[in-house]
Every structure is written in C-alpha cells, then in structure tokens.
Design a protein around this motif. Sequence first.
Motif, PDB file in Angstrom:
ATOM      1  N   ALA A 189       0.817  -1.216   0.000  1.00 17.26           N
ATOM      2  CA  ALA A 189       0.000   0.000   0.000  1.00 17.26           C
ATOM      3  C   ALA A 189       0.849   1.263   0.000  1.00 17.26           C
ATOM      4  O   ALA A 189       0.435   2.297  -0.531  1.00 17.26           O
ATOM      5  N   ASP A 190       2.051   1.200   0.571  1.00 17.81           N
ATOM      6  CA  ASP A 190       2.914   2.384   0.606  1.00 17.81           C
ATOM      7  C   ASP A 190       3.782   2.517  -0.635  1.00 17.81           C
ATOM      8  O   ASP A 190       4.635   3.397  -0.705  1.00 17.81           O
ATOM      9  N   GLY A 191       3.573   1.639  -1.616  1.00 15.68           N
ATOM     10  CA  GLY A 191       4.315   1.718  -2.865  1.00 15.68           C
ATOM     11  C   GLY A 191       5.612   0.937  -2.878  1.00 15.68           C
ATOM     12  O   GLY A 191       6.272   0.850  -3.923  1.00 15.68           O
ATOM     13  N   THR A 192       6.007   0.349  -1.757  1.00 14.67           N
ATOM     14  CA  THR A 192       7.249  -0.425  -1.715  1.00 14.67           C
ATOM     15  C   THR A 192       7.035  -1.784  -2.364  1.00 14.67           C
ATOM     16  O   THR A 192       5.912  -2.235  -2.582  1.00 14.67           O
ATOM     17  N   LYS A 193       8.147  -2.458  -2.640  1.00 13.70           N
ATOM     18  CA  LYS A 193       8.112  -3.689  -3.414  1.00 13.70           C
ATOM     19  C   LYS A 193       7.426  -4.816  -2.644  1.00 13.70           C
ATOM     20  O   LYS A 193       7.697  -5.050  -1.478  1.00 13.70           O
ATOM     21  N   PHE A 194       6.548  -5.520  -3.329  1.00  6.47           N
ATOM     22  CA  PHE A 194       5.881  -6.681  -2.761  1.00  6.47           C
ATOM     23  C   PHE A 194       6.852  -7.860  -2.694  1.00  6.47           C
ATOM     24  O   PHE A 194       7.717  -8.020  -3.547  1.00  6.47           O
ATOM     25  N   GLY A 195       6.675  -8.712  -1.665  1.00  8.49           N
ATOM     26  CA  GLY A 195       7.491  -9.919  -1.571  1.00  8.49           C
ATOM     27  C   GLY A 195       8.726  -9.765  -0.725  1.00  8.49           C
ATOM     28  O   GLY A 195       9.548 -10.663  -0.652  1.00  8.49           O
ATOM     29  N   LYS A 196       8.877  -8.591  -0.077  1.00 10.04           N
ATOM     30  CA  LYS A 196      10.014  -8.368   0.808  1.00 10.04           C
ATOM     31  C   LYS A 196       9.509  -8.240   2.248  1.00 10.04           C
ATOM     32  O   LYS A 196       8.468  -7.645   2.499  1.00 10.04           O
ATOM     33  N   THR A 197      10.258  -8.789   3.186  1.00  6.99           N
ATOM     34  CA  THR A 197       9.951  -8.639   4.604  1.00  6.99           C
ATOM     35  C   THR A 197      11.196  -8.124   5.304  1.00  6.99           C
ATOM     36  O   THR A 197      12.250  -7.976   4.689  1.00  6.99           O
ATOM     37  N   GLU A 198      11.061  -7.864   6.588  1.00  6.96           N
ATOM     38  CA  GLU A 198      12.220  -7.408   7.356  1.00  6.96           C
ATOM     39  C   GLU A 198      13.343  -8.449   7.335  1.00  6.96           C
ATOM     40  O   GLU A 198      14.518  -8.109   7.396  1.00  6.96           O
ATOM     41  N   SER A 199      12.955  -9.717   7.245  1.00  7.10           N
ATOM     42  CA  SER A 199      13.966 -10.777   7.249  1.00  7.10           C
ATOM     43  C   SER A 199      14.447 -11.127   5.850  1.00  7.10           C
ATOM     44  O   SER A 199      15.337 -11.960   5.691  1.00  7.10           O
ATOM     45  N   GLY A 200      13.851 -10.506   4.815  1.00  4.65           N
ATOM     46  CA  GLY A 200      14.337 -10.745   3.462  1.00  4.65           C
ATOM     47  C   GLY A 200      13.231 -11.128   2.498  1.00  4.65           C
ATOM     48  O   GLY A 200      12.037 -10.932   2.757  1.00  4.65           O
ATOM     49  N   THR A 201      13.635 -11.706   1.374  1.00  2.00           N
ATOM     50  CA  THR A 201      12.722 -12.073   0.300  1.00  2.00           C
ATOM     51  C   THR A 201      11.903 -13.307   0.670  1.00  2.00           C
ATOM     52  O   THR A 201      12.387 -14.195   1.367  1.00  2.00           O
ATOM     53  N   VAL A 202      10.662 -13.362   0.173  1.00  2.00           N
ATOM     54  CA  VAL A 202       9.822 -14.533   0.360  1.00  2.00           C
ATOM     55  C   VAL A 202      10.043 -15.467  -0.824  1.00  2.00           C
ATOM     56  O   VAL A 202       9.557 -15.231  -1.929  1.00  2.00           O
TER      57      VAL A 202
END
Length: 382
Positions: A189-202
């Motif tokens: 929703a904030d425009g940042t890349k989907f599929g990323k978390t604080e711990s890294g890529t999903v």
Amino acid sequence: MGFDPTAQSVHTGNLVQILLARRLQEAGHQPFLLVGGATGLIGDPKESGERVMNSRELVHQWVDKIRSQVGGYVSFEGDNAATMVNNYDWTSQISVLDFLRDVGKHFPVNRMLARDVVARRLEAGISYTEFSYVLLQSMDYRELNRRHGVTMQTGGSDQWGNIAAGVELIRRSDQRKVHAMATPLLTKADGTKFGKTESGTVWLDPSLTSPYAMYQFFLNAEDAKVVDYLKVFSFRGREEIEALEQATLDAPFKREAQRALADDVTELVHGAAERDAAVAAAGALFGRGELAELSEQTLAAVAREVGGGTFAADSSVVDVLVAGGVVDSKGAARRAVTEGGAYLNNQRVEDPDAVVGAEDLLHGRFAVVRRGRRTVGVAERA
C-alpha cells in the motif's frame, strides 16, 4: 517468459509470471519457460549498482533448481504442452563477431542510453556487460520465434524495455510482427516492493522460506491490497473474490480475504499438507490447538519466524520466558507470572522458579512461551 538464475530460488514476485503462464496455458496458449543460463551469468542492470557475477558452476546449479521449481506450475502434456528452454544452449554457440554483426547492428546506442535504468546508472557508471544485457534478451526472443514460432513475450513492467527491444529486433532482422505484454509490478500500500519482509525475500524454496513463514506473510497482507493479491495468486472465481472483497469492507477484523489468500498460495506452492500444518501451527501458538501435534520441522520453522534464543538445561521458567523474547528482563517475567499472563506450551505458569526439564519440551528441544494473548516466542534448549 524468462527467469534468470541470480539466486538458488525464484520468489513471490516471479510467481506472478509463473501463474500468468499457467492461466494462458489454460486458455489454450503454449507457454515457453526460459531459464537464463546465459543471461544469469550477466545480470539485468539494476538501479542500485553493478551485480556480482557468480561462477558458471554456481549459475548452472541454480538453473537446475529453478527449472524444477517453475516447471511445477504448468502442464508438459497435451496439445499445448509447455516447453522449458535454456538460453545457454544457443548463446554459448555464438562467436563475438557473429553476435555483433547479427544482433548488435540492430541496436542504436542512443536508444539504449535512453532506457530508464541505464540513464539512472550513467552518472555512477554501468559496465558494458550490463549495458549489453538487452541485446541478449532480445536475441532470446528472436531465437524462440525462429525455432518454435513464439509470438509473445511477457514479463513485469520493469522488463518492458527489454521485451519491446526484442519485438523491434525481430521486426528489423526478420521482418516479422510479434507481440509484447507486461504486467504491473505488485506493490504494498505504501508503494514499496511486494514480496520483501524485514527478514528478506519470500522465496518459493521451503528451505529458504518455510511454508509457515509464507502462510504468515500472506495472512498479514494489507486490507488495501489483499484483493489485488487474490486476483493474481488465487484461482477462485470472480464472484467469490468479490464476496471476499465485500467481507473485507464489512468486517476487516475477521481477515477472511487474508485467510483465503494465505490458504491458496501456501497450498499452491507447498501442497495441502504443508498448508494444513501452517494453519495448525498458527492456531496452536495462540492456544487454539495442540502444540504437541506439530511436527519438529514445523516447530523449527515457527522458531525461525517468531524469533527467540536458547536456554540452558534445567533453566527456570523466568529464564525461558526471557530467552523466548516475550519479556525484556527477568523482573518482567516474574511480573507476567504473578499477574497470570505467562504461558509455557499453552499452560499457564504459576511458579516463576519452576524448572523447565526435558519432559516439558516439545520434541525434546522447544519451549513455546507466551505473554498475554498475542506475544509469542519460541526458545530452544542449547
């Protein structure tokens, strides 16, 4: 559509294109899935700087892993059976002179410089290697058109320049008309890349992102975006998705759309059994199921996801609560026990000095600790 082996696994962003291939195949088209054994040695230019070049041996290992992953979502049987290709098969056979004469001559440098990612990299610098990536991807499209009659290339919108360049190469060199299609990049929703978390890529590889972690990632999808994700990742019908959209508007706290999304994606990627294990783990952590029924593998995945440290044999409950990360100090742990809000393996703790023995641990290793209703951690005996 192509997938470069720049890592040992594809991720949720790649899953958008993989499922697009599946949908197109179900509509009667024949998908060609390209794993970039050649382009993976180069790397598509990225905005943040030059890519690290991996060894040929490592890239070829990743090719095999990714071929196995992406091939599991389409059918290789029937009249429109999918085909898997590796661009290393033809790229490795071309000499530098032939490449420059046959491909390079069709690419005006001024148009290559105008590409967004190249223009942004010019000031900091971009190598000729990455600058030339567009030629290789364009050649791939032409090669598949010549060999197999492929007439459409798809990819994310960040690949539009490369895809359109392939269309232009085929028009210039072979006088043929082909097509290009790009899908919007999924964002939060904030425009940042989907599929990323604080711990890294999903990742889709369960050794990198566990089924439990994947389930939790989609379960935590934002209300503003969950319906968009359902349209991409779920094969539910339009009426059902619209009903889930209305449910999100009427009672967002029930998270019906998020649960449907998490169920569908986790089952699609890891199978129904792993999906069920992830659901059971999520419920058991908060007292809505039996922790003892969770497998050691599932508990290990939960421990990695929720965090927590280790404790020595015969530690007290207070020590284990601290190790699990649900309290900041031994004093806070004692207060939680005194107030009746501390739990060990879903059992309320009465005595802060009680010793946690081997018989109290799950699979002889794990202690699931909880403070109140929602603060959960997993500690492991050292």
